[in-house]
Design an enzyme around this catalytic site. Structure first.
Site, short mmCIF file in Angstrom:
data_model
loop_
_atom_site.label_atom_id
_atom_site.label_comp_id
_atom_site.label_asym_id
_atom_site.label_seq_id
_atom_site.Cartn_x
_atom_site.Cartn_y
_atom_site.Cartn_z
N ASN A 1 -36.92 15.69 39.24
CA ASN A 1 -36.40 16.50 40.33
C ASN A 1 -37.22 16.29 41.61
O ASN A 1 -38.42 16.57 41.63
CB ASN A 1 -36.45 17.97 39.90
CG ASN A 1 -35.91 18.91 40.94
OD1 ASN A 1 -35.31 18.47 41.92
ND2 ASN A 1 -36.11 20.20 40.74
N PRO A 2 -36.58 15.82 42.70
CA PRO A 2 -37.33 15.58 43.94
C PRO A 2 -37.42 16.80 44.87
O PRO A 2 -38.07 16.73 45.91
CB PRO A 2 -36.52 14.48 44.62
CG PRO A 2 -35.10 14.82 44.23
CD PRO A 2 -35.17 15.37 42.83
N GLU B 1 -36.18 23.29 32.99
CA GLU B 1 -35.17 24.33 32.85
C GLU B 1 -35.75 25.71 33.16
O GLU B 1 -35.11 26.54 33.81
CB GLU B 1 -34.58 24.31 31.43
CG GLU B 1 -33.77 23.07 31.10
CD GLU B 1 -34.63 21.87 30.74
OE1 GLU B 1 -34.09 20.77 30.63
OE2 GLU B 1 -35.87 22.04 30.57
N GLY C 1 -49.42 22.08 35.92
CA GLY C 1 -49.10 23.04 36.97
C GLY C 1 -49.74 22.79 38.31
O GLY C 1 -49.88 23.72 39.11
N GLU C 2 -50.13 21.53 38.61
CA GLU C 2 -50.79 21.27 39.89
C GLU C 2 -49.99 20.35 40.80
O GLU C 2 -50.52 19.84 41.79
CB GLU C 2 -52.18 20.69 39.65
CG GLU C 2 -53.18 21.69 39.08
CD GLU C 2 -54.61 21.22 39.21
OE1 GLU C 2 -55.43 21.99 39.76
OE2 GLU C 2 -54.92 20.08 38.80
N PRO D 1 -48.97 12.27 35.51
CA PRO D 1 -48.07 11.96 34.39
C PRO D 1 -47.23 13.16 33.99
O PRO D 1 -47.68 14.31 34.04
CB PRO D 1 -49.03 11.55 33.27
CG PRO D 1 -50.33 12.21 33.61
CD PRO D 1 -50.38 12.27 35.11
N ARG D 2 -46.00 12.88 33.56
CA ARG D 2 -45.11 13.95 33.10
C ARG D 2 -45.72 14.69 31.93
O ARG D 2 -45.55 15.90 31.78
CB ARG D 2 -43.75 13.34 32.72
CG ARG D 2 -42.72 14.35 32.25
CD ARG D 2 -42.28 15.23 33.39
NE ARG D 2 -41.24 16.16 32.99
CZ ARG D 2 -41.47 17.34 32.41
NH1 ARG D 2 -42.71 17.72 32.17
NH2 ARG D 2 -40.48 18.13 32.09
#
Length: 434
Positions: free
Chosen positions: A337-338, A67, A312-313, A270-271
């Site tokens: 999100n793609p 978001e 952040g990578e 990983p998320r």
């Protein structure tokens, strides 16, 4: 106003106020779990060491990383209008992303726990002029207290998932009382708009998905060059934002593919980066060799699967690999999100569970810009085809790029819808400076 609220919300207000003495125990547990920043716990109680800037203040709230990033382009446009921005979110990872990728003049705060005294303290301190809530992070006390102070509120990039909608329908009076406090709801899609109307939103406009207008994520040039140098000549697949249950399938897929592509390197991002060690154990159990980025390891010729368990990578790894599997889609999480991967020229493969971005994936699949794999066998087949056929990769990238261009424009439509509120703030700024 309180007497006009449904019983569910009145009960929620009482219980959330009564639960304040339990806050220290909740905070202690969340600190142990790594879900809170020990230096900023006071913000969860509505406290802040930061000073409110003079003049109008636009408050933007989003639940977490997705978001917050969706609002990046909107925030930049608001800054160009000389608006001061207060950005709130609820996760440590989102705070880290804000610190890394947003301008220094953006004020970030953790959103207060949704208890009346904490919310009141937050609103008393910041006194926002306009509130923009992103997607569907609807905290009752935050919304009701803001409305009681006559704070204009707008729901932007509104999303009502196919799972949430029937749940809210069962308590229609509750959600209607909350959504009815928003002056306008800007929905991602026609389906989202219809659901918001059915749940009681009183002014709904379909503006599109802001995530389609998000710029491609950055990457450190030196780190990218280093990775490219140690992986040069190897076919590479990135599995982005994976969730529990998917890594086992990806290990099996790698074992199948490596028979045809012996030097294949799979990269798992990983998320939640704190799962890196567990993923490495899964890889080892599958008889493969892992490297962990959080240990400052680089992939070597012996590395089968590289676990990029850092924050952040993604922009780095999207640039490294021509093929990206989007996580959260082989398990019923709803897909990730793609768009960022598309904007960096990747061919997209995904599983069947993509209801979080159903419109986007439907358009990508229909145009040949993405490939769906419903089973592990299909995943192996789709990835293998893209690895072996450069023309197929080029065709899918061209198709997905066209789709993203066609679906874009949500930022401009959002700004048009917000113009009456922004005009009022500019008038206030002019009056203050006169």
């Amino acid at each position: 106003m309180a007497s006009s609220l449904p019983m569910t919300l009145r009960l929620y207000q009482r219980l959330s106020a009564a639960a304040v003495p339990l806050t220290p125990a909740v905070v202690k547990r969340r600190l142990r779990q790594g879900k809170e920043d020990p230096a900023r716990v006071g913000e969860r109680r509505g406290e802040s060491e930061d000073v409110r800037p003079n003049g109008p203040l636009v408050w933007i709230h989003g639940a977490s990383v997705g978001e917050v990033l969706a609002a990046a382009a909107l925030i930049e446009r608001l800054r160009m209008l000389n608006m001061r921005i207060l950005l709130t979110s609820g996760t440590v990872t989102s705070a880290a992303i804000v610190a890394k990728r947003f301008p220094a003049d953006i004020i970030h705060q953790y959103v207060p726990y949704d208890s009346p005294p904490y919310v009141a303290r937050f609103l008393d301190h910041w006194k926002p002029s306009l509130a923009l809530f992103i997607e569907s992070d609807l905290w009752p006390n935050l919304i009701l207290s803001s409305a009681a102070r006559r704070l204009p509120m707008v729901l932007i990039n509104g999303r009502m998932s196919h799972r949430s909608f029937p749940r809210w329908r069962r308590v229609n009076g509750t959600i209607s009382a909350l959504l009815g406090r928003f002056e306008v709801c800007l929905a991602q899609s026609r389906v989202d708009a219809e659901r918001f109307v059915a749940l009681g939103s009183r002014n709904v406009i379909t503006t599109g998905n802001l995530k389609l207008d998000v710029p491609a994520p950055p990457a450190d040039a030196a780190r990218l060059e280093r990775l490219m140098s140690v992986t040069r000549g190897r076919p590479i697949i990135v599995a982005a934002s994976t969730h529990p249950g998917e890594e086992d399938l990806l290990v099996a897929t790698h074992r199948s593919l490596v028979r045809y592509f012996p030097s294949l390197l799979s990269v798992v991002v990983p998320r939640h980066p704190d799962r890196g060690e567990a993923i490495a154990r899964t890889i080892a159990t599958g008889g493969l060799r892992a490297g962990l980025r959080s240990r400052d390891e680089l992939p070597t010729a012996a590395t089968d699967i590289y676990v990029a368990d850092t924050m952040g990578e993604l922009g780095l790894f999207y640039r490294l690999a021509p093929i990206v599997f989007m996580g959260g889609s082989l398990v019923p999480h709803g897909g990730q999100n793609p768009i960022e991967a598309v904007k960096l020229g990747a061919s997209i493969v995904h599983g069947p569970h993509v209801f979080n971005f159903s419109d986007v994936y439907e358009a990508l699949d229909g145009a040949g810009g993405a490939r769906r794999a419903d089973t592990p066998e299909a995943l192996t087949k789709q990835l293998g085809h893209l690895l072996s056929d450069p023309l197929a990769r080029e065709t899918s990238v061209a198709a997905s790029t066209r789709v993203v261009e066609q679906l874009g424009g949500a930022l401009e439509r959002t700004l048009v819808a917000l113009e009456p509120y922004l005009l009022q703030l500019r008038l206030e700024m002019g009056s203050a400076s006169a």
